[in-house]
Write a protein that holds these residues in place. Structure first.
Motif, short mmCIF file in Angstrom:
data_model
loop_
_atom_site.label_atom_id
_atom_site.label_comp_id
_atom_site.label_asym_id
_atom_site.label_seq_id
_atom_site.Cartn_x
_atom_site.Cartn_y
_atom_site.Cartn_z
N THR A 170 0.84 -1.20 0.00
CA THR A 170 0.00 0.00 0.00
C THR A 170 0.88 1.25 0.00
O THR A 170 2.05 1.21 0.38
CB THR A 170 -0.91 0.06 1.25
N GLU A 171 0.28 2.36 -0.41
CA GLU A 171 1.01 3.63 -0.39
C GLU A 171 1.37 4.02 1.04
O GLU A 171 2.42 4.61 1.27
CB GLU A 171 0.20 4.72 -1.09
N ALA A 216 10.26 8.93 -7.02
CA ALA A 216 10.92 7.82 -7.73
C ALA A 216 10.50 6.47 -7.13
O ALA A 216 10.19 5.52 -7.86
CB ALA A 216 12.43 7.99 -7.66
N TRP A 217 10.46 6.38 -5.79
CA TRP A 217 10.04 5.12 -5.15
C TRP A 217 8.56 4.86 -5.40
O TRP A 217 8.16 3.71 -5.59
CB TRP A 217 10.36 5.14 -3.65
N HIS A 218 7.76 5.90 -5.40
CA HIS A 218 6.32 5.73 -5.65
C HIS A 218 6.09 5.16 -7.04
O HIS A 218 5.27 4.26 -7.23
CB HIS A 218 5.59 7.06 -5.46
N LYS A 219 6.83 5.65 -8.02
CA LYS A 219 6.72 5.13 -9.39
C LYS A 219 7.11 3.65 -9.44
O LYS A 219 6.43 2.83 -10.07
CB LYS A 219 7.61 5.95 -10.33
N ARG A 220 8.20 3.29 -8.75
CA ARG A 220 8.61 1.87 -8.71
C ARG A 220 7.55 1.02 -8.02
O ARG A 220 7.28 -0.10 -8.44
CB ARG A 220 9.95 1.74 -7.99
N PHE A 221 6.98 1.55 -6.96
CA PHE A 221 5.90 0.83 -6.26
C PHE A 221 4.74 0.57 -7.21
O PHE A 221 4.22 -0.54 -7.28
CB PHE A 221 5.44 1.65 -5.04
N LEU A 222 4.34 1.59 -7.97
CA LEU A 222 3.22 1.44 -8.91
C LEU A 222 3.57 0.46 -10.03
O LEU A 222 2.71 -0.30 -10.47
CB LEU A 222 2.82 2.80 -9.49
N PRO A 225 11.51 -5.45 -6.21
CA PRO A 225 11.20 -5.84 -4.82
C PRO A 225 11.36 -4.64 -3.88
O PRO A 225 12.37 -3.95 -3.92
CB PRO A 225 12.24 -6.91 -4.49
N LEU A 226 10.34 -4.39 -3.10
CA LEU A 226 10.34 -3.36 -2.06
C LEU A 226 9.84 -4.07 -0.80
O LEU A 226 8.66 -4.36 -0.68
CB LEU A 226 9.41 -2.21 -2.44
N ARG A 236 15.81 -1.13 -7.15
CA ARG A 236 15.43 -0.46 -8.39
C ARG A 236 16.08 -1.20 -9.54
O ARG A 236 17.26 -1.57 -9.48
CB ARG A 236 15.80 1.02 -8.37
N ALA A 237 15.31 -1.44 -10.58
CA ALA A 237 15.81 -2.17 -11.74
C ALA A 237 16.74 -1.29 -12.55
O ALA A 237 16.42 -0.14 -12.85
CB ALA A 237 14.66 -2.65 -12.60
#
Length: 140
Positions: free
Chosen positions: A11-12, A38-44, A49-50, A66-67
């Protein structure tokens, strides 16, 4: 002794809480790579893996990837609350992170760190040095 719970960020709100931990512990030099957006974009995207670990009903450790490309993953953040260090929590979380990375098709994980002993114990090898940091890599 309380149990360690390992989770992927779903979740956010979890993302915000995990990043709060990371920003409290780590120095962020590249906001375009490691800022909230940047992390939010990766989460979406859901591709990287986060993950985080909970103990005593609080977030105590986190590893965020981050890929770099479809085969290579960089550990952007690895953080653990000071009073939870040297208990094996982050090492256990790193194994969980690696398993997820493998399932998502990544072939290797890289990271930069001044902390050599921990990553070497986890099977990472020094492949170069940049700006005073050792660059580690592990093949999955």
């Amino acid at each position: 002794m309380s149990t360690i719970i390992k989770k992927e960020i779903e979740t956010e709100q979890e993302l915000k809480e995990v990043l709060e931990l990371c920003y409290d512990i780590l120095t962020v030099n590249a906001p375009e790579l490691y800022g909230y957006d940047a992390w939010h974009k990766r989460f979406l995207d859901g591709l990287q893996p986060l993950v985080y670990a909970m103990k005593d009903e609080q977030i105590v450790s986190a590893i965020l990837g981050r890929a770099e490309n479809k085969n290579s993953l960089v550990i952007g953040f690895a953080a653990c609350r000071e009073n939870y260090r040297r208990q094996g929590i982050t090492k256990e979380l790193l194994g969980y992170f690696e398993d997820i990375a493998r399932k998502k098709g990544f072939k290797c994980i890289s990271l930069g760190s001044e902390e050599d002993a921990f990553y070497e114990k986890c099977g990472y090898k020094i492949i170069s040095q940049v700006h005073g940091q050792n660059i580690f890599q592990k093949k999955l």
